[in-house]
Design a protein around this motif. Structure first.
Motif, PDB file in Angstrom:
ATOM      1  N   HIS A 142       2.269  -2.185  -6.295  1.00 58.74           N
ATOM      2  CA  HIS A 142       1.281  -1.642  -7.422  1.00 58.74           C
ATOM      3  C   HIS A 142       0.982  -0.166  -7.240  1.00 58.74           C
ATOM      4  O   HIS A 142       1.136   0.452  -6.214  1.00 58.74           O
ATOM      5  N   PRO A 143       0.726   0.567  -8.413  1.00 55.22           N
ATOM      6  CA  PRO A 143       0.426   1.882  -8.604  1.00 55.22           C
ATOM      7  C   PRO A 143      -0.805   2.381  -7.587  1.00 55.22           C
ATOM      8  O   PRO A 143      -1.170   3.519  -7.404  1.00 55.22           O
ATOM      9  N   GLU A 144      -1.690   1.485  -7.204  1.00 56.75           N
ATOM     10  CA  GLU A 144      -2.832   1.876  -6.083  1.00 56.75           C
ATOM     11  C   GLU A 144      -2.381   1.803  -4.895  1.00 56.75           C
ATOM     12  O   GLU A 144      -3.026   2.380  -4.091  1.00 56.75           O
ATOM     13  N   CYS A 145      -1.216   1.691  -4.632  1.00 54.07           N
ATOM     14  CA  CYS A 145      -0.649   2.203  -3.339  1.00 54.07           C
ATOM     15  C   CYS A 145      -0.477   3.618  -3.066  1.00 54.07           C
ATOM     16  O   CYS A 145      -0.524   4.400  -4.090  1.00 54.07           O
ATOM     17  N   LYS A 146      -0.248   3.891  -1.895  1.00 57.64           N
ATOM     18  CA  LYS A 146      -0.060   5.427  -1.495  1.00 57.64           C
ATOM     19  C   LYS A 146       1.231   6.064  -1.945  1.00 57.64           C
ATOM     20  O   LYS A 146       1.999   5.400  -2.197  1.00 57.64           O
ATOM     21  N   HIS A 147       1.072   7.361  -2.372  1.00 58.40           N
ATOM     22  CA  HIS A 147       1.983   7.913  -3.017  1.00 58.40           C
ATOM     23  C   HIS A 147       3.283   8.025  -2.270  1.00 58.40           C
ATOM     24  O   HIS A 147       4.554   7.750  -3.222  1.00 58.40           O
ATOM     25  N   GLU A 148       3.319   7.868  -1.166  1.00 56.05           N
ATOM     26  CA  GLU A 148       4.624   7.833  -0.349  1.00 56.05           C
ATOM     27  C   GLU A 148       5.268   6.661  -0.318  1.00 56.05           C
ATOM     28  O   GLU A 148       6.416   6.137  -0.328  1.00 56.05           O
ATOM     29  N   VAL A 149       4.338   5.297  -0.476  1.00 59.32           N
ATOM     30  CA  VAL A 149       4.798   3.949  -0.535  1.00 59.32           C
ATOM     31  C   VAL A 149       5.346   3.823  -1.906  1.00 59.32           C
ATOM     32  O   VAL A 149       6.513   3.274  -2.261  1.00 59.32           O
ATOM     33  N   VAL A 150       4.813   4.493  -3.031  1.00 59.16           N
ATOM     34  CA  VAL A 150       5.385   4.418  -4.311  1.00 59.16           C
ATOM     35  C   VAL A 150       6.751   5.048  -4.309  1.00 59.16           C
ATOM     36  O   VAL A 150       7.693   4.494  -5.127  1.00 59.16           O
ATOM     37  N   GLU A 151       6.814   5.905  -3.832  1.00 54.77           N
ATOM     38  CA  GLU A 151       8.073   6.553  -3.897  1.00 54.77           C
ATOM     39  C   GLU A 151       9.309   6.135  -3.166  1.00 54.77           C
ATOM     40  O   GLU A 151      10.698   6.186  -3.297  1.00 54.77           O
ATOM     41  N   ALA A 152       8.967   5.521  -1.961  1.00 54.72           N
ATOM     42  CA  ALA A 152       9.945   4.570  -1.144  1.00 54.72           C
ATOM     43  C   ALA A 152      10.165   3.291  -2.066  1.00 54.72           C
ATOM     44  O   ALA A 152      11.122   2.649  -1.554  1.00 54.72           O
ATOM     45  N   ALA A 153       9.318   2.811  -2.923  1.00 54.59           N
ATOM     46  CA  ALA A 153       9.662   1.328  -3.494  1.00 54.59           C
ATOM     47  C   ALA A 153      10.909   1.670  -4.746  1.00 54.59           C
ATOM     48  O   ALA A 153      11.206   2.497  -4.932  1.00 54.59           O
ATOM     49  N   ASP A 154      11.067   0.338  -4.873  1.00 55.58           N
ATOM     50  CA  ASP A 154      12.102   0.553  -6.261  1.00 55.58           C
ATOM     51  C   ASP A 154      11.606   0.261  -7.415  1.00 55.58           C
ATOM     52  O   ASP A 154      12.105   1.055  -8.348  1.00 55.58           O
ATOM     53  N   TYR A 155      10.615  -0.416  -7.473  1.00 57.13           N
ATOM     54  CA  TYR A 155       9.665  -0.806  -8.699  1.00 57.13           C
ATOM     55  C   TYR A 155       7.981  -0.619  -8.651  1.00 57.13           C
ATOM     56  O   TYR A 155       7.702  -0.753  -7.567  1.00 57.13           O
ATOM     57  N   VAL A 156       7.526   0.069  -9.591  1.00 58.28           N
ATOM     58  CA  VAL A 156       6.087   0.373  -9.448  1.00 58.28           C
ATOM     59  C   VAL A 156       5.492  -0.115 -10.848  1.00 58.28           C
ATOM     60  O   VAL A 156       5.812   0.136 -11.920  1.00 58.28           O
ATOM     61  N   GLY A 157       4.574  -0.974 -10.660  1.00 55.63           N
ATOM     62  CA  GLY A 157       3.547  -1.350 -11.887  1.00 55.63           C
ATOM     63  C   GLY A 157       2.438  -2.290 -11.682  1.00 55.63           C
ATOM     64  O   GLY A 157       2.422  -2.639 -10.233  1.00 55.63           O
ATOM     65  N   SER A 158       1.796  -2.482 -12.808  1.00 57.86           N
ATOM     66  CA  SER A 158       0.320  -3.311 -12.560  1.00 57.86           C
ATOM     67  C   SER A 158       0.978  -4.671 -12.262  1.00 57.86           C
ATOM     68  O   SER A 158       2.003  -5.043 -11.968  1.00 57.86           O
ATOM     69  N   THR A 159      -0.293  -5.342 -12.275  1.00 59.83           N
ATOM     70  CA  THR A 159      -0.170  -6.960 -11.824  1.00 59.83           C
ATOM     71  C   THR A 159       0.659  -7.639 -12.866  1.00 59.83           C
ATOM     72  O   THR A 159       1.580  -8.280 -12.461  1.00 59.83           O
ATOM     73  N   GLU A 160       0.339  -7.384 -14.064  1.00 59.79           N
ATOM     74  CA  GLU A 160       1.059  -8.109 -15.350  1.00 59.79           C
ATOM     75  C   GLU A 160       2.469  -7.207 -15.142  1.00 59.79           C
ATOM     76  O   GLU A 160       3.353  -8.476 -15.416  1.00 59.79           O
ATOM     77  N   TYR A 161       2.870  -6.244 -14.835  1.00 62.42           N
ATOM     78  CA  TYR A 161       3.988  -5.802 -14.800  1.00 62.42           C
ATOM     79  C   TYR A 161       4.803  -6.615 -13.683  1.00 62.42           C
ATOM     80  O   TYR A 161       5.913  -6.979 -13.794  1.00 62.42           O
ATOM     81  N   ILE A 162       4.127  -6.812 -12.533  1.00 62.20           N
ATOM     82  CA  ILE A 162       4.915  -7.361 -11.325  1.00 62.20           C
ATOM     83  C   ILE A 162       5.204  -8.892 -11.882  1.00 62.20           C
ATOM     84  O   ILE A 162       6.183  -9.484 -11.505  1.00 62.20           O
ATOM     85  N   ILE A 163       4.245  -9.433 -12.492  1.00 58.47           N
ATOM     86  CA  ILE A 163       4.646 -11.051 -12.726  1.00 58.47           C
ATOM     87  C   ILE A 163       5.707 -10.913 -13.817  1.00 58.47           C
ATOM     88  O   ILE A 163       6.676 -11.867 -13.608  1.00 58.47           O
ATOM     89  N   LYS A 164       5.782 -10.108 -14.945  1.00 59.72           N
ATOM     90  CA  LYS A 164       6.808 -10.005 -15.754  1.00 59.72           C
ATOM     91  C   LYS A 164       8.141  -9.765 -15.243  1.00 59.72           C
ATOM     92  O   LYS A 164       9.360 -10.274 -15.608  1.00 59.72           O
TER      93      LYS A 164
END
Length: 394
Positions: free
Chosen positions: A280-302
């Motif tokens: 989720h984009p509420e995560c820290k910036h370095e976590v977002v950078e390390a992830a493969d995908y970033v998105g809202s709750t609805e994005y995660i579900i879809k």
């Protein structure tokens, strides 16, 4: 330390301490400290049937909203599920429902009250269901921040953008000062709009969503962002720093999403080869950078709905939702795990449990209105203005 000991030492508990101890209440705060009435026992084996019976008795008079982070025992009685803004809009689309029972947290119920008609009554099953992030920005603190921006000579250049996860007071401040509200789904579009209106943005109250959107999605640099700390004089910033910044980020965060770390990402990749990390984009910036995908709750579900069979996913968001998704997609041979090894529910969201829901529904069925969330007229007027600006975004 006991009350007697504090009296001996002539120490007086602060208002905040009393509030946290459940000894006093602040009606302008996200924290609530009591739930009047006698709740059913959580061990009552008839709770499910009692909830069902009360809901059937109320019929179309009640509309139950269930946020994605709610417990399964509560979500089973929701007429609709979703994120906070979707649910508030769903409530407004049901004008025939006299009672809107919002199984979420305080700021969500406020938003529903703002968007629904005067004839509808929004109810929160437990007044103690608040939001730590929303608590991190009070009306007094934000007003002081605006004074700091004024003294620095930049207030006229600043457009406030407030995350949906904020109190009605903060939404009203945003509306009064020409700003808009955003969700985690449309934060980029809201910021684009804001920069069309002014040169700088004051982003409230979640620093991580603001930083991630500005840097990751809009191409700004980390140097374009400064962090305003409401607990320090002038926010801990110089007038020059404020004048040089494009994004003035409020020092707030989500207590759940803030737990995830780069170590969490590295660990899950080592444990599950080929795993997709989705946060989720509420995560820290370095976590977002390390992830493969970033998105809202609805994005995660879809994203999980569209994922191929046999794929593996580590999800960085609230555990109730992750566990529900893991169960849902297990039959499709999709492996879904929680990003962190440590179990982490949203503690305030989890205060809405089945006993509170049963008590609420039975009270309403008996004609007793309980735990109504009602935003005053002036606050509602300006908060609604900010929300309407968001709704008008293309």
């Amino acid at each position: 330390m006991t009350t007697a000991q504090t009296q001996e030492l002539d120490v007086q508990p602060t208002p905040l301490a009393l509030l946290l101890l459940g000894r006093e209440a602040d009606p302008r705060s996200e924290r609530g400290v009591e739930c009047p009435g006698d709740l059913p026992s959580p061990s009552d084996p008839d709770l499910v049937e009692r909830a069902r019976a009360a809901k059937e008795k109320l019929g179309s008079k009640v509309f139950v909203l269930g946020h994605h982070y709610q417990r399964d025992e509560v979500i089973q009685f929701a007429d609709v599920t979703g994120d906070s803004f979707k649910l508030a809009k769903d409530a407004a689309a049901r004008p025939e429902a006299e009672y809107i029972v919002f199984c979420g947290v305080h700021f969500m119920a406020e938003s529903a009250d703002i968007l629904t008609s005067d004839d509808q009554k929004v109810v929160l099953p437990d007044l103690a269901a608040g939001c730590s992030m929303a608590d991190m920005a009070t009306a007094e603190q934000v007003a002081e921040c605006w004074d700091v921006l004024t003294d620095a000579g930049i207030a006229e250049q600043v457009v406030p953008v407030s995350y949906m996860n904020s109190s009605a007071d903060i939404k009203a401040f945003t509306g009064k000062h020409g700003g808009t509200i955003c969700t985690s789904s449309n934060a980029e579009r809201a910021l684009e709009w804001a920069f069309e209106q002014g040169e700088k943005v004051l982003f409230l109250p979640d620093q991580h969503l603001g930083r991630n959107t500005a840097v990751r999605d809009m191409g700004m640099s980390l140097e374009d962002c400064v962090l305003y700390n409401p607990h320090k004089p002038n926010g801990g910033l110089t007038a020059e720093q404020l004048r040089d910044a494009k994004m003035i980020l409020w020092r707030g965060h989500c207590s759940v999403h803030g737990r995830f770390s780069v170590d969490s990402v590295n660990d899950v990749r080592a444990r599950i080869p080929g795993v997709n990390v989705l946060v989720h984009p509420e995560c820290k910036h370095e976590v977002v950078e390390a992830a493969d995908y970033v998105g809202s709750t609805e994005y995660i579900i879809k994203a999980l709905e569209a994922a191929p069979a046999g794929s593996k996913w580590a999800i960085g968001t609230e555990l109730n939702l992750v566990r529900r998704l893991a169960n849902r997609f297990a039959s499709e041979d999709k492996e879904v795990v929680f990003l962190d090894k440590t179990v982490c529910f949203c503690s305030t969201m989890n205060r809405i449990d089945l006993p509170h829901l049963v008590w609420t529904l039975e009270s309403l069925a008996e004609g007793n209105l309980v735990n109504r969330i009602e935003v005053d007229r002036e606050t509602e007027q300006f908060a609604k203005l900010a929300l309407e600006r968001m709704l008008a975004l293309p």
